[in-house]
Design an enzyme around this catalytic site. Structure first.
Site, PDB file in Angstrom:
ATOM      1  N   GLU A 335       0.864  -1.183  -0.029  1.00  0.00           N
ATOM      2  CA  GLU A 335       0.073   0.138   0.122  1.00  0.00           C
ATOM      3  C   GLU A 335       0.743   1.356  -0.097  1.00  0.00           C
ATOM      4  O   GLU A 335       0.119   2.348   0.115  1.00  0.00           O
ATOM      5  CB  GLU A 335      -1.086   0.022   1.028  1.00  0.00           C
ATOM      6  CG  GLU A 335      -1.933  -1.083   0.940  1.00  0.00           C
ATOM      7  CD  GLU A 335      -3.097  -0.938   2.068  1.00  0.00           C
ATOM      8  OE1 GLU A 335      -2.964  -0.315   3.303  1.00  0.00           O
ATOM      9  OE2 GLU A 335      -4.207  -1.682   2.097  1.00  0.00           O
ATOM     10  N   GLU A 432      -7.331  -7.547  -1.197  1.00  0.00           N
ATOM     11  CA  GLU A 432      -7.523  -7.357   0.085  1.00  0.00           C
ATOM     12  C   GLU A 432      -8.986  -7.004   0.203  1.00  0.00           C
ATOM     13  O   GLU A 432      -9.281  -5.939  -0.813  1.00  0.00           O
ATOM     14  CB  GLU A 432      -6.526  -6.313   0.913  1.00  0.00           C
ATOM     15  CG  GLU A 432      -5.511  -6.809   1.201  1.00  0.00           C
ATOM     16  CD  GLU A 432      -4.828  -5.792   2.305  1.00  0.00           C
ATOM     17  OE1 GLU A 432      -5.410  -5.083   2.889  1.00  0.00           O
ATOM     18  OE2 GLU A 432      -3.622  -5.706   2.146  1.00  0.00           O
TER      19      GLU A 432
END
Length: 756
Positions: A335, A432
């Site tokens: 991320e 995710e």
């Protein structure tokens, strides 16, 4: 491949004749390094709700050990593995690893072996290397000479074209065949080293290419030339203290992955590079591994001392891990591309270019370059989520790394209605997504007192490290379920824990079904989804989290649901404008014919109100296809039912036999259900060899039937199910010895209607 790290202590021994190892506080050391930086490198500290420590991005330790939104703060230090001194006067073999590669032009497999020696002999050391793979008729011998210094030696062993090689396949696609390989180094003066390993043959390709009717690119994996839909979850460290992770604990967790019909784990970048034992088990079980490098949700320094330790880290880990066929991709971070694109840390405009260059230096110039030099057998991504090739076109930092038309996405939305499929992104790959739940009462009981057994207790607040997490779970649950109601506060707490698991299981079920339905279709340019990895598989302690397996190995309701929604062949439903749509999804390697049974039940009756069996249809290999479409008002009209008093149950038939799991579709929120009765379920328990048989009998239709045997280790064949038949048989597979009497004594049965 050596699960160890070596340090030269020659100088220390010569000067002092002893070795002293001193440890400093990881927290203090990280703080000192941060103070040396000419500018702040965020985040300085984790969110207050996490009760964490600061400056974790300045030290190469598990980032989550400084706290995370699902874990405690234990930044450990010390030697926790076996330690030993090895003396040598000629050479030492520091690493040996191998990569099987298929040479297309020669149409044969080559095993590329790399050995790294520390040679202290001043004179060249002549010798021979012998490589044997008996089952493949490989008996290779070659002369070698070791010169002084740190020496890397490569051996390319060709397997004859006429030898049959059985490939390594992911779980559900074939066997995980491996071959014993022995590599022997024999040098003058009786200097001899022998290494035994297992070599597996498989190819991996990340396919990013144009898609018809879409402006973007595909994003999917081919294993041995076969497109694979990746089904699985995300792995976090199994304990804050690595020495407590035993082989048995690892085996239970990884076996649970396979038993839930998964084929993939993403080893998340805020934890640790797992042990050789972990990857060896993944090799044996057919679990593909998406391997992050350990950088997550932060910006990082790029000073010389930091980059030097990163280089050593990457060299060590790639050499250690590249022999494992289970690892199918390297990813630079978790991320951090998204953090830059969305400016998570409010970077001052004067430092924007500095942090952009830092990002490119760390992940592209250092990590990527090293990986590409060392491993040509698997792809590399700079980050996750990322737009893949599109990110590269944008100089490695995409404006929108969450673009549905490229790469992978992470998606969380706790306030939107998870029953509304239109909220889900129709992305190429979902790496995710998820919802929180609490673990079971038996898991919490080990770390709590009676005063803690309330949803609003200090204990419940302290264990929740996600801001507003406890509130968000109840808000999501309240959209479709009545809240628990009991005069006994402890029972109400237990029922609240149960309801959070109901909510989580149903939410992740619906989202995963949506992703599997989307694998073969493009709508408004979006779709062709080829992966669903929910967050997260396991827990690091006893607390609320996104996991499907509790700390200790107990399956949550979600994990039982995963066993069904990841089944090789499954039917799943959604409704749109009062039309019920049912899709058939198949991971099989061949086309197969089915029929679909669709039943309507009223909540107050165990006799189906209507039933329809379709004509035979075919679901093609590795595909998703619409198999049923029906007006809901017309379906209800046939039996005089309403949305509030009925539920749809459906399943596949193959050659007259039920095939795959049963599924259901709720026509209304269950808080509005009419006729839902308390089922008064009774259970008998018996033993059959190594497993136990639970025979259930109900007196009414019962949703979310949950069997719990407290802390007896093991799993059921099914749990959290909708019970529409009067009787149902469930197996229990214990992980440790137990008895019928003990199971009966500890058994509790809960259904949704029992909690209010």
């Amino acid at each position: 491949m050596f699960d160890r790290y070596t340090i030269d202590i020659t100088t220390a021994v010569k000067e002092n004749n002893y070795i002293e190892v001193r440890f400093r506080s990881a927290v203090d050391w990280a703080k000192e390094r941060s103070l040396e930086s000419p500018y702040v490198i965020p985040p300085e500290c984790p969110p207050e709700v996490q009760n964490g420590e600061c400056h974790g991005n300045f030290i190469r330790k598990a980032q989550c050990s400084f706290s995370w939104d699902w874990g405690p703060t234990f930044p450990t230090q010390g030697i926790w593995k076996n330690i030993r001194i090895e003396a040598f006067n000629v050479f030492h073999l520091d690493y040996i690893s191998h990569i099987p590669l298929f040479d297309i032009s020669a149409s044969q497999w080559i095993v590329k072996i790399e050995a790294v020696f520390d040679v202290i002999s001043v004179k060249p050391v002549p010798g021979k290397v012998v490589v044997k793979i008996p089952e493949l008729n490989v008996d290779y011998i070659q002369d070698i000479i070791l010169n002084s210094g740190n020496v890397k030696y490569e051996i390319n062993v060709k397997v004859k074209q006429n030898v049959t090689i059985h490939l390594w396949w992911p779980n559900g696609y074939g066997e995980q065949t491996g071959y014993n390989m022995t590599t022997i180094f024999a040098f003058e003066g009786d200097n001899y080293v022998e290494n035994a390993s297992k070599v597996y043959f498989r190819s991996v390709e990340l396919v990013e290419e144009p898609i018809v009717d879409s402006p973007g690119l595909s994003f999917y994996f081919k294993i041995n030339g076969v497109p694979i839909f990746l089904k699985g979850s995300n792995w976090i460290p199994a304990d804050s203290f690595q020495d407590r992770i035993t082989s048995d604990k690892l085996r239970i967790l990884l076996q649970s992955v396979v038993e839930a019909n998964m084929n993939t784990l993403r080893v998340w970048g805020g934890g640790v590079y797992e042990s050789d034992e972990f990857y060896k088990m993944c090799d044996e079980l057919g679990i593909m591994v998406w391997q992050d490098f350990m950088f997550a949700c932060a910006l990082y320094p790029t000073s010389h001392w930091f980059l030097d330790t990163v280089k050593k880290e990457v060299l060590h880990q790639v050499r250690r891990l590249r022999s494992h066929p289970s690892i199918i991709i390297w990813s630079g971070n978790n991320e951090n591309e998204a953090a830059m694109a969305e400016d998570w840390f409010s970077i001052p405009s004067t430092l924007r270019d500095v942090f952009t260059q830092n990002y490119l230096t760390l992940y592209i110039k250092v990590i990527r370059e090293l990986v590409l030099q060392m491993d040509e057998s698997r792809p590399f991504l700079a980050s996750s989520p990322t737009n893949g090739k599109e990110t590269i076109k944008e100089n490695w930092l995409a404006k929108n790394p969450y673009d549905h038309l490229y790469g992978d996405i992470h998606y969380y939305n706790y306030m939107a209605d998870c029953w509304d499929w239109k909220e889900f992104p129709k992305a190429r790959f979902a790496s995710e997504y998820g919802f929180q739940s609490w673990p079971s009462f038996s898991t919490l009981d080990k770390v709590s007192l009676r005063d803690d057994w309330s949803y609003i207790s200090n204990f419940s607040s302290h264990r929740q490290h996600h801001l507003n997490g406890n509130k968000e779970m109840l808000i999501q649950a309240a959209l479709h379920y009545k809240m628990p109601l009991s005069s006994d506060p402890v029972i109400e707490f237990q029922h609240t824990l149960y309801l959070t698991q109901v909510m989580q299981a149903q939410c992740v079920k619906l989202q995963t079904e949506f992703y599997r339905q989307s694998q073969n279709e493009i709508i408004s340019g979006e779709g062709h989804t080829m992966g669903a990895l929910y967050w997260q598989l396991n827990d690091i302690w006893q607390a609320p989290s996104w996991s499907s397996i509790e700390y200790g190995g107990k399956w949550k309701m979600l994990h039982y649901y995963a066993k069904n929604f990841f089944a090789p062949v499954v039917a799943s439903a959604f409704e749109d404008n009062d039309i019920l749509h049912i899709y058939g999804v198949s991971d099989l390697l061949q086309n197969q014919s089915f029929k679909l049974v669709v039943k309507l039940y009223n909540w107050n009756s165990m006799v189906s109100a209507s039933q329809n069996i379709t004509e035979e249809f075919v679901i093609n290999a590795r595909s998703s296809v619409p198999i049923y479409k029906q007006s809901i008002p017309e379906l209800l009209k046939l039996s005089g039912s309403t949305k509030q008093n009925s539920v749809v149950v459906f399943y596949l038939l193959h050659q007259g036999q039920e095939y795959g799991p049963r599924n259901w579709h709720f026509l209304s929120s269950l808080k509005d259900a009419m006729g839902l009765l308390k089922p008064n379920i009774t259970v008998s328990v018996s033993r059959e060899k190594e497993m136990f048989i639970f025979k259930l009998e109900t007196f009414s239709v019962a949703p979310f039937v949950w069997l719990d045997v407290w802390d007896i280790p093991g799993r059921f064949s099914d749990n959290g199910f909708l019970m529409t038949d009067k009787t149902k048989t469930v197996q229990f597979y214990p992980w440790k010895a137990t008895t019928v009497d003990e199971l009966k004594r500890l058994l509790t049965v809960t259904s949704l209607r029992d909690i209010y």
